[in-house]
Motif scaffolding. Sequence first.
Motif, PDB file in Angstrom:
ATOM      1  N   ASN A   1       0.801  -1.225   0.000  1.00  6.96           N
ATOM      2  CA  ASN A   1       0.000   0.000   0.000  1.00  6.96           C
ATOM      3  C   ASN A   1       0.835   1.277   0.000  1.00  6.96           C
ATOM      4  OD1 ASN A   1      -2.446  -1.518   0.171  1.00  6.96           O
ATOM      5  ND2 ASN A   1      -2.059  -1.818   2.364  1.00  6.96           N
ATOM      6  N   LYS A   2       2.120   1.160  -0.246  1.00  8.96           N
ATOM      7  CA  LYS A   2       2.949   2.361  -0.221  1.00  8.96           C
ATOM      8  C   LYS A   2       2.594   3.263  -1.398  1.00  8.96           C
ATOM      9  CE  LYS A   2       7.514   4.174   0.646  1.00  8.96           C
ATOM     10  NZ  LYS A   2       8.944   3.993   0.816  1.00  8.96           N
ATOM     11  N   GLU A   3       2.494   4.552  -1.117  1.00  6.93           N
ATOM     12  CA  GLU A   3       2.066   5.513  -2.147  1.00  6.93           C
ATOM     13  C   GLU A   3       3.126   5.681  -3.231  1.00  6.93           C
ATOM     14  OE1 GLU A   3       0.870  10.232  -2.526  1.00  6.93           O
ATOM     15  OE2 GLU A   3       0.735   9.232  -0.581  1.00  6.93           O
ATOM     16  N   GLU A   4       4.398   5.793  -2.824  1.00 10.04           N
ATOM     17  CA  GLU A   4       5.483   5.947  -3.797  1.00 10.04           C
ATOM     18  C   GLU A   4       6.702   5.168  -3.327  1.00 10.04           C
ATOM     19  OE1 GLU A   4       7.325   9.543  -6.374  1.00 10.04           O
ATOM     20  OE2 GLU A   4       7.598   9.765  -4.212  1.00 10.04           O
ATOM     21  N   TYR A   5       7.230   4.316  -4.188  1.00  8.89           N
ATOM     22  CA  TYR A   5       8.400   3.513  -3.861  1.00  8.89           C
ATOM     23  C   TYR A   5       9.660   4.309  -4.196  1.00  8.89           C
ATOM     24  CZ  TYR A   5       5.088  -0.314  -3.474  1.00  8.89           C
ATOM     25  OH  TYR A   5       4.024  -1.106  -3.101  1.00  8.89           O
ATOM     26  N   VAL A   6      10.668   4.179  -3.337  1.00  8.00           N
ATOM     27  CA  VAL A   6      11.923   4.909  -3.516  1.00  8.00           C
ATOM     28  C   VAL A   6      13.045   3.914  -3.786  1.00  8.00           C
ATOM     29  CG1 VAL A   6      13.597   6.478  -2.466  1.00  8.00           C
ATOM     30  CG2 VAL A   6      11.146   6.742  -1.971  1.00  8.00           C
ATOM     31  N   CYS A   7      13.639   4.042  -4.955  1.00  8.87           N
ATOM     32  CA  CYS A   7      14.776   3.203  -5.336  1.00  8.87           C
ATOM     33  C   CYS A   7      16.008   4.103  -5.360  1.00  8.87           C
ATOM     34  CB  CYS A   7      14.552   2.561  -6.698  1.00  8.87           C
ATOM     35  SG  CYS A   7      13.107   1.476  -6.745  1.00  8.87           S
ATOM     36  N   ALA A   8      16.993   3.767  -4.539  1.00  5.78           N
ATOM     37  CA  ALA A   8      18.129   4.669  -4.332  1.00  5.78           C
ATOM     38  C   ALA A   8      19.410   4.159  -4.991  1.00  5.78           C
ATOM     39  CB  ALA A   8      18.353   4.868  -2.840  1.00  5.78           C
ATOM     40  N   ALA A   9      20.311   5.094  -5.180  1.00  5.94           N
ATOM     41  CA  ALA A   9      21.665   4.791  -5.650  1.00  5.94           C
ATOM     42  C   ALA A   9      22.561   5.912  -5.158  1.00  5.94           C
ATOM     43  CB  ALA A   9      21.700   4.700  -7.178  1.00  5.94           C
ATOM     44  N   GLY A  10      23.827   5.632  -5.008  1.00  2.73           N
ATOM     45  CA  GLY A  10      24.741   6.670  -4.534  1.00  2.73           C
ATOM     46  C   GLY A  10      26.156   6.417  -5.003  1.00  2.73           C
ATOM     47  N   ILE A  11      26.853   7.494  -5.327  1.00  3.61           N
ATOM     48  CA  ILE A  11      28.227   7.399  -5.813  1.00  3.61           C
ATOM     49  C   ILE A  11      29.047   8.521  -5.185  1.00  3.61           C
ATOM     50  CG2 ILE A  11      29.742   7.529  -7.843  1.00  3.61           C
ATOM     51  CD1 ILE A  11      27.432   6.474  -9.524  1.00  3.61           C
ATOM     52  N   SER A  12      30.271   8.207  -4.837  1.00  3.76           N
ATOM     53  CA  SER A  12      31.194   9.213  -4.327  1.00  3.76           C
ATOM     54  C   SER A  12      32.017   9.758  -5.501  1.00  3.76           C
ATOM     55  CB  SER A  12      32.118   8.570  -3.284  1.00  3.76           C
ATOM     56  OG  SER A  12      33.115   9.465  -2.881  1.00  3.76           O
ATOM     57  N   PRO A  13      32.093  11.085  -5.691  1.00  2.00           N
ATOM     58  CA  PRO A  13      32.853  11.648  -6.805  1.00  2.00           C
ATOM     59  C   PRO A  13      34.354  11.657  -6.531  1.00  2.00           C
ATOM     60  CG  PRO A  13      31.914  13.432  -5.527  1.00  2.00           C
ATOM     61  CD  PRO A  13      31.440  12.148  -4.881  1.00  2.00           C
ATOM     62  N   SER A  14      34.915  10.473  -6.305  1.00  2.00           N
ATOM     63  CA  SER A  14      36.336  10.358  -5.962  1.00  2.00           C
ATOM     64  C   SER A  14      37.237  10.559  -7.166  1.00  2.00           C
ATOM     65  CB  SER A  14      36.608   8.983  -5.337  1.00  2.00           C
ATOM     66  OG  SER A  14      36.207   7.951  -6.220  1.00  2.00           O
ATOM     67  N   GLY A  15      36.636  10.541  -8.342  1.00  2.00           N
ATOM     68  CA  GLY A  15      37.358  10.718  -9.599  1.00  2.00           C
ATOM     69  C   GLY A  15      36.345  10.578 -10.714  1.00  2.00           C
ATOM     70  N   SER A  16      36.811  10.405 -11.934  1.00  2.00           N
ATOM     71  CA  SER A  16      35.884  10.185 -13.038  1.00  2.00           C
ATOM     72  C   SER A  16      35.052   8.948 -12.746  1.00  2.00           C
ATOM     73  CB  SER A  16      36.658   9.988 -14.346  1.00  2.00           C
ATOM     74  OG  SER A  16      37.212  11.206 -14.779  1.00  2.00           O
ATOM     75  N   VAL A  17      33.743   9.107 -12.761  1.00  2.00           N
ATOM     76  CA  VAL A  17      32.844   7.998 -12.426  1.00  2.00           C
ATOM     77  C   VAL A  17      32.871   7.001 -13.574  1.00  2.00           C
ATOM     78  CG1 VAL A  17      30.484   7.346 -11.903  1.00  2.00           C
ATOM     79  CG2 VAL A  17      31.411   9.496 -11.026  1.00  2.00           C
ATOM     80  N   HIS A  18      33.244   5.760 -13.279  1.00  2.00           N
ATOM     81  CA  HIS A  18      33.401   4.768 -14.346  1.00  2.00           C
ATOM     82  C   HIS A  18      32.099   4.027 -14.641  1.00  2.00           C
ATOM     83  CE1 HIS A  18      33.574   1.555 -11.346  1.00  2.00           C
ATOM     84  NE2 HIS A  18      34.563   2.176 -10.726  1.00  2.00           N
ATOM     85  N   ILE A  19      32.119   3.276 -15.721  1.00  2.00           N
ATOM     86  CA  ILE A  19      30.908   2.600 -16.196  1.00  2.00           C
ATOM     87  C   ILE A  19      30.454   1.531 -15.197  1.00  2.00           C
ATOM     88  CG2 ILE A  19      32.095   0.814 -17.534  1.00  2.00           C
ATOM     89  CD1 ILE A  19      28.928   2.767 -18.629  1.00  2.00           C
ATOM     90  N   GLY A  20      31.376   1.061 -14.345  1.00  2.00           N
ATOM     91  CA  GLY A  20      30.985   0.120 -13.297  1.00  2.00           C
ATOM     92  C   GLY A  20      30.091   0.785 -12.269  1.00  2.00           C
ATOM     93  N   ASN A  21      30.404   2.053 -11.913  1.00  2.00           N
ATOM     94  CA  ASN A  21      29.544   2.812 -11.007  1.00  2.00           C
ATOM     95  C   ASN A  21      28.167   3.036 -11.608  1.00  2.00           C
ATOM     96  OD1 ASN A  21      32.398   4.766 -10.180  1.00  2.00           O
ATOM     97  ND2 ASN A  21      31.429   3.267  -8.850  1.00  2.00           N
ATOM     98  N   PHE A  22      28.114   3.145 -12.941  1.00  2.00           N
ATOM     99  CA  PHE A  22      26.837   3.353 -13.624  1.00  2.00           C
ATOM    100  C   PHE A  22      25.865   2.225 -13.302  1.00  2.00           C
ATOM    101  CE2 PHE A  22      24.250   2.615 -17.534  1.00  2.00           C
ATOM    102  CZ  PHE A  22      23.476   3.762 -17.461  1.00  2.00           C
ATOM    103  N   ARG A  23      26.401   1.040 -13.001  1.00  2.00           N
ATOM    104  CA  ARG A  23      25.534  -0.095 -12.680  1.00  2.00           C
ATOM    105  C   ARG A  23      24.709   0.178 -11.431  1.00  2.00           C
ATOM    106  NH1 ARG A  23      27.434  -6.385 -13.355  1.00  2.00           N
ATOM    107  NH2 ARG A  23      25.460  -6.993 -14.287  1.00  2.00           N
ATOM    108  N   ASP A  24      25.244   0.982 -10.537  1.00  2.00           N
ATOM    109  CA  ASP A  24      24.526   1.303  -9.306  1.00  2.00           C
ATOM    110  C   ASP A  24      23.226   2.034  -9.628  1.00  2.00           C
ATOM    111  OD1 ASP A  24      25.452   1.178  -6.269  1.00  2.00           O
ATOM    112  OD2 ASP A  24      24.268   2.991  -6.494  1.00  2.00           O
ATOM    113  N   ILE A  25      23.331   3.027 -10.478  1.00  2.00           N
ATOM    114  CA  ILE A  25      22.154   3.843 -10.778  1.00  2.00           C
ATOM    115  C   ILE A  25      21.232   3.166 -11.782  1.00  2.00           C
ATOM    116  CG2 ILE A  25      23.309   5.211 -12.589  1.00  2.00           C
ATOM    117  CD1 ILE A  25      21.710   7.639 -11.533  1.00  2.00           C
ATOM    118  N   VAL A  26      21.795   2.458 -12.780  1.00  2.00           N
ATOM    119  CA  VAL A  26      20.934   1.853 -13.801  1.00  2.00           C
ATOM    120  C   VAL A  26      20.140   0.675 -13.228  1.00  2.00           C
ATOM    121  CG1 VAL A  26      22.530   0.131 -14.811  1.00  2.00           C
ATOM    122  CG2 VAL A  26      20.851   1.297 -16.260  1.00  2.00           C
TER     123      VAL A  26
END
Length: 521
Positions: free
Chosen positions: A17-42
Motif C-alpha cells: 500500500n505504499k504511495e510511492e516507492y523509492v529506489c536509491a543509488a549513490g556514488i562518491s565523486p572520488s574521480g571520473s565515475v566509471h561505467i561500473g559505477n553506472f551499474r549502481d544507478i541503472v
Amino acid sequence: MHWSEKIARTLIERKPNKEEYVCAAGISPSGSVHIGNFRDIVTSYYVVKSLQKLGKKAKLLFSWDNFDRLRKVPVNVSNIVDGYEKYIGMPYTKVPNPFKTEEESYAKHFENEFEAALKILGIDNVDIKYQSEKYLNGDYTNQIIHALKNRKEIYDITMSFKTQETSEEERENYYPISVYCDKCFKDSVKVLNYNENTKELTFKCLECGEEKTVNIEEYKLVKLSWKVDWPMRWEYEGVDFEPGGIDHAANGGSYQVSSVIAKKIFNYEAPVFQGYGWLGIQGLGSMHSSSGMNLTPKTILSIYEPEIVRWLFSKYEPKDAFNFCFDETILRHYSEFDKLVTGYLNNTIDEFNRDILDLAFIKKPTKTKTPFGILSSVSPICNFNKEIIKTSLNKAGVDYDNESLERLDKVEYWLKNYMPNKIYKVIESKNEEYYNNLTEEEKDKVKKLYKFLKTGNVNDVQQYMYDLINNPELSKKENLNNQMHYFKIFYNLLFGQDDGPRLYLFFMASNSEDYLKLLNF
C-alpha cells in the motif's frame, strides 16, 4: 520475467500500500565515475521502470556522496597537477578543481561529467541529492544527535560483526562520526568529549592543532560514519530498494551491519538489497575511480550507442560480472543487438528479450540501422568521408539513412583509437614477390578477377568471386577453406597482409585505378 520486475514485485509484496516507492543509488565523486559505477544507478532505474509498468508510483533517488573525504589522488589528476596529496582528508566539495573547467570544486567537475553522460543515456527523472548540502544545511542534525546518544549501542552492533575483542575504554571513546576541522578542513580530528545534555562536542585537530568546543546543533562540519550514515538515509528518505557492490553484500559487510543499525537505532527495516558484480576492462581487471584505471560512460559512448549500453545492463542480471573490451567483440555486440531489434520489429522474439529491449530503448525504433560491421569495412576505404560512404553503400545496395550517421562517428573512434590495424590501406606498388610464389592455378584466378574488375561491373563482383573460387564438386567445408585461402591471396596483393575489409565493398567504394594496377600481372 525480467530481473527488475522480480525485484519490483518483491517490493510491492513487502509494502503493498505504499504511495510511492523509492529506489536509491549513490556514488562518491572520488574521480571520473566509471561505467561500473553506472551499474549502481541503472539497476535502480530499471526497478523504477518495472514498478511503473506494474502501475505503481516510483522514483529514482540518486545521492552524490560528496561530503566524503578525499582518500587518494587519482592517476588522471596526479598526471596533470602536482601536490594534490595535501588535500587528502578534506571533503570533495572543499578540494579545488584540478582541471581547466568552470566547476568550482573537485566534486562538481566529476559530478557534471557523469550527469552529462546520464542525459545521453536517457536516465531521466532523477531526484539528485548532494550530501554536502544536506549536512551543511543541517538536515541531518537531529539524526547525528540521535546517533551520538546511541553511540555505545552502535559500537556494540558494529563489534558484534568483528572477531576482535572489545574493551570498555574503546567503547567509551567511540563516536560514530567524522569531524572536519573548520580551520584546515581536514578530518584528522580526535573527538575528546561529547555532552549529551548541552550538545557540546570537544575535539582536537591532529593536522593543524586546533582544539575547540562546539555545539553540535550549530557546527555543521560533522558527518556520520558510513555504516551509520547509510541506514540513517534509508529512514530519512524512506528507501525501499538499493543495490550495491558485492563487497557490501558479503557476510558481515556494510549492508548487513547497516541493516541491524537501521532496525535497532533508527527503527527502520532495511530496504531490499541487490548486490551486483564488478565490470572490468578486458586484460586489465576491475575499474576503480581513485586509480584512474577506468572507463567512463563518456568513453563508452564514443563507441557504443546509448541503447546498446542500456541493453547490456538490462540483459545481464546485476549479480553477473562482465568485461568491456574494444576488440572485435564490439562487432558481436552490435550484431546481436541489431538482430534482436529486427525480431522486435517483426514481432518474432520472445517476451523475455522484448522486456530487455523495452528497458533498453530510449526511443522505440522504426527500422534497423546499417550494420556496424559493414560501416567499419567501408569507412576506412572512404577515408571516413560520410558523403562518399553514403554513395558507396547505396551503390552496393546497402540500406543507409541518416539514422545510421551516429554509428559512423563511433566506427571512426573505435578504429582509430582501438583497432588501427583494421584501417586497411592499399600498398603503393604491385607485390611481385608474393605473386611469383603463387601456383599457376592461383595466378590464373588473380588474372580472371582482374579481367572482371576491369569491365567496371563491380555490382556483381561478390557473386563473381564466389563463382571463381568455389568448386561444385567439393563439400561446403572444403569450399569455405578455399574462400579463406583465396581471399588471403587477394588481401596480400592489395594490402600486403593476410586480412582486410569486405572485398566486394572495397571494390565498390574504391577508385578502380588504385586496385587494378595491383592486380595487373
